[in-house]
Design an enzyme around this catalytic site. Structure first.
Site, PDB file in Angstrom:
ATOM      1  CB  ALA A  79      17.502 -90.451 -99.236  1.00  0.00           C
ATOM      2  CG  ASP A  80      14.656 -91.579-104.242  1.00  0.00           C
ATOM      3  OD1 ASP A  80      15.882 -91.333-104.232  1.00  0.00           O
ATOM      4  OD2 ASP A  80      13.927 -91.297-105.215  1.00  0.00           O
TER       5      ASP A  80
ATOM      6  CB  THR B  36       9.189 -88.180-111.743  1.00  0.00           C
ATOM      7  OG1 THR B  36       7.975 -88.074-110.988  1.00  0.00           O
ATOM      8  CG2 THR B  36       9.406 -86.915-112.535  1.00  0.00           C
TER       9      THR B  36
ATOM     10  CG  ASP C  14       8.726 -92.633-100.856  1.00  0.00           C
ATOM     11  OD1 ASP C  14       9.571 -91.777-101.139  1.00  0.00           O
ATOM     12  OD2 ASP C  14       8.315 -93.492-101.675  1.00  0.00           O
TER      13      ASP C  14
END
Length: 237
Positions: free
Chosen positions: A96-97, A120, A6
């Site tokens: 995508a995360d 973040t 990741d």
């Protein structure tokens, strides 16, 4: 051995696939990315599944660190995966995360689900009981909000406040204002899904944000790695 990676904006995290689940997590700061330690840590990989939202340079660096002969699969968002349907107007544009975190979250909880990831950036995404991704929100993470006030105002500090119902000093006022704004959005999304919705809170900023969220919540770390582990069953079969 199957490696799950990741690559986020701030941290690159990885784990080996163990019995269909991610094993112990390891990680480094993206700013300190060094290919040599990664190559040593990953030398046993025969296959790798990864997401990367940290840009082309990080993508190239992590791919270069994987051993020769490793089967490499970059996971991107699409219309469907692992039983979930993506209702984004342009499914491939969903980070995508976020998509893989939803897949990971669904391995933990059934029914209406809010996945809030405090990193973040803070993202707040919704799944309904029919496994449809309804949509979601992106806003600056808590640290970015605090940093923005400190950088762009003459008299406000980089706040180091504490949770408070009635802030009576400037640091507390800033922290509770920023955290309260994020918590209010999370509550709004949960309310829209209904009283049966579960809230999963994840990310490096979850500890700072959780005191400001009213109602039940469940902490769930490593959702992207969990999602990659779920996808491995389909990608590598």
């Amino acid at each position: 051995m199957v490696l799950l990676i990741d690559a986020g904006n701030s941290r690159l995290k990885w784990a080996w696939l163990r019995d269909g689940r991610p094993g112990d997590e390891a990680g480094i700061d993206v700013a300190a990315l060094d290919g040599a330690p990664l190559a040593s840590a990953w030398r046993g990989a025969t296959a790798a599944l990864y997401t990367c939202v940290a840009g082309d340079a990080v993508d190239a660096a992590l791919r270069a660190a994987l051993p020769s002969g490793c089967a490499v699969h970059r996971i991107r968002s699409g219309e469907q995966a692992a039983g979930l349907t993506n209702l984004y107007e342009r499914p491939a544009q969903l980070g995508a995360d976020r998509w893989v975190a939803l897949i990971g979250a669904r391995t933990l909880v059934a029914g209406p689900l809010v996945v809030a990831t405090a990193g973040t950036a803070t993202t707040v995404d919704a799944l309904d009981e029919a496994d449809r991704f309804l949509g979601g929100y992106i806003l600056p993470g808590l640290h970015l909000m605090l940093e923005s006030l400190a950088r762009n105002t003459a008299d406000l500090p980089h706040a180091q406040g504490a949770p408070s119902d009635w802030p009576r000093n400037t640091d507390d006022a800033i922290l509770n204002g920023c955290a309260g704004a994020q918590a209010a959005l999370i509550a709004r999304v949960r309310d829209r899904l209904g009283s049966s919705a579960t809230l999963l809170l994840s990310g490096g900023g979850a500890d700072a944000l959780s005191p400001h969220i009213e109602g039940d919540l469940r902490r769930a770390d490593n959702l992207v790695l969990r999602g990659l582990a779920r996808l491995a069953a389909d990608v590598l079969k």
